[in-house]
Design an enzyme around this catalytic site. Structure first.
Site, PDB file in Angstrom:
ATOM      1  N   TYR A 163     -79.829 -34.132   6.693  1.00 46.64           N
ATOM      2  CA  TYR A 163     -80.646 -35.296   7.044  1.00 46.64           C
ATOM      3  C   TYR A 163     -81.777 -35.497   6.044  1.00 46.64           C
ATOM      4  O   TYR A 163     -82.471 -34.559   5.649  1.00 46.64           O
ATOM      5  CB  TYR A 163     -81.258 -35.106   8.432  1.00 46.64           C
ATOM      6  CG  TYR A 163     -80.278 -35.220   9.572  1.00 46.64           C
ATOM      7  CD1 TYR A 163     -79.582 -36.401   9.816  1.00 46.64           C
ATOM      8  CD2 TYR A 163     -80.062 -34.134  10.423  1.00 46.64           C
ATOM      9  CE1 TYR A 163     -78.684 -36.497  10.863  1.00 46.64           C
ATOM     10  CE2 TYR A 163     -79.174 -34.229  11.482  1.00 46.64           C
ATOM     11  CZ  TYR A 163     -78.494 -35.409  11.698  1.00 46.64           C
ATOM     12  OH  TYR A 163     -77.610 -35.511  12.741  1.00 46.64           O
ATOM     13  N   LYS A 195     -94.461 -10.307  29.261  1.00 47.03           N
ATOM     14  CA  LYS A 195     -94.604 -11.728  29.586  1.00 47.03           C
ATOM     15  C   LYS A 195     -93.719 -12.563  28.662  1.00 47.03           C
ATOM     16  O   LYS A 195     -93.188 -12.067  27.662  1.00 47.03           O
ATOM     17  CB  LYS A 195     -96.061 -12.151  29.443  1.00 47.03           C
ATOM     18  CG  LYS A 195     -96.614 -12.021  28.032  1.00 47.03           C
ATOM     19  CD  LYS A 195     -98.078 -12.406  27.954  1.00 47.03           C
ATOM     20  CE  LYS A 195     -98.587 -12.274  26.523  1.00 47.03           C
ATOM     21  NZ  LYS A 195     -99.995 -12.690  26.399  1.00 47.03           N
TER      22      LYS A 195
END
Length: 359
Positions: A256, A34
């Site tokens: 940043y 999955k």
């Protein structure tokens, strides 16, 4: 020079499967693929796993991709079908389904189908997420056995909620509950997923469901229970390249927000990978990366397309050199410890712009 690339080692996948068989030699294997095979590529992984007995997926769309890709072995919908309109699709494509609710039972009873559906009855043995409560089992079994749309004999499935905690009694109680509730009936059973396979041999029953361990990653948080301790090999190695090597002076801030300040003159490496590729933005300063065989720490905030590492003042690394974000030489479990993001999530959140290669 390559940007973000996930290298999938199918030989490691086969090796891990052999190790899983040693853990539960008398059980059939339902390989859980999955979530795009835990980020490894649904169809490529499934077609590499030729020595399994069935496949487990979460959604019918995943099952149909496998069928369209030529997979002919049984496929089980681990969450079951979502709507009555799915039932003819299951019949046409020979897809098995979990049944865990009254709504699913009624849909089966009311459907007009060309052939019966293979059903795995999900019992809630203590996780309390999906499944029949113990007191519901006898009536459900009677109705399912009376239903012509259900293939016989039925199979049984449950799921552990705490199997990675080896000190807990919860798992022992779940095994006992599952054994007691299924004992009056015929039909094969499945309880153990990855942690159950490695740590709870009494839970193996007729089927096991390896997931994360098939990909060479431990289901346990403790690094002393890392995958290598079970002779499992990482299947995915996530890499990228240095696109710049820059001199940074003591006291200068990088990235940043200026969350990292250089403590001495050094060389900074810029790597072409970021949260736009699925690498976690929350990775703190110091998260390890491998460059030219040595561990170097991240330095500064992860950007959308780049991250930066402190290569050290005497570094000789150059533009184009490979960086390993996790995999061979750097287990993804280690990155999980630094970032607080579990290995399952790290691998399944890779985005489509990460190139996939198979060998």
């Amino acid at each position: 020079m390559k940007a973000a690339t996930a290298h999938i080692d199918t030989q490691a996948l086969a090796h891990n499967l052999s190790q899983i068989r040693l853990q539960a030699p008398n059980s059939k294997i339902l390989a859980v693929v999955k979530a795009n095979a835990y980020g490894h590529g649904l169809l490529d992984v499934a077609t590499s796993l030729i020595d399994v007995d069935a496949y487990g997926v979460a959604r019918i769309e995943e099952a149909l991709i496998l069928r369209a890709g030529g997979v002919v072995k049984p496929i089980l919908l681990l969450e079951g079908f979502y709507a009555s309109t799915d039932l003819p699709v299951l019949v046409t494509n020979n897809i098995h389904t979990v049944v865990h609710s009254i709504e699913q039972l009624e849909a089966l009873e009311q459907a007009e189908l060309d052939a019966p559906v293979r059903v795995w009855v999900k019992i809630d043995t203590g996780m309390h997420r999906l499944g029949l409560r113990p007191e519901q089992v006898p009536e459900f079994m009677q109705r399912l056995n009376d239903c012509d749309n259900v293939a016989k004999p039925l199979r049984f499935i449950s799921h552990f909620g705490n199997a990675d905690n080896l000190e807990s009694d919860i798992t022992v109680n779940q095994i006992a509950c599952f054994s007691t509730l299924t004992q009056p009936y015929q039909g094969e059973r499945s309880l153990a997923a990855s942690a159950g396979i490695l740590a709870w041999p009494d839970s193996h029953f007729e089927w096991i469901r390896p997931g994360i361990i098939m990909y060479g990653v431990s289901p346990f948080d403790e690094l002393e229970r890392a995958a290598s301790n079970y002779n499992l090999q990482p299947v995915m190695t996530l890499t990228s390249s240095l696109i710049a090597v820059r001199d940074v002076k003591k006291g200068e801030q990088v990235g940043y927000g200026g969350i990292w300040t250089c403590e001495r003159d050094t060389k900074m490496g810029v790597i072409a990978i970021g949260y736009g590729d699925g690498y976690p933005r929350c990775a703190p300063n110091g998260t390890p990366v491998v460059v030219n065989g040595r561990i170097v720490p991240t330095a500064g905030r992860v950007s959308m397309d780049m991250l930066t590492v402190d290569l050290g003042p005497n570094a000789t690394d150059k533009v184009g050199d490979e960086a390993i974000l996790w995999g061979k030489g750097l287990p993804v479990e280690v990155v999980a410890q630094y970032t607080g993001v579990i290995a399952y999530e790290l691998m399944t959140k890779l985005t489509p712009r990460v190139a996939m290669t198979y060998s």
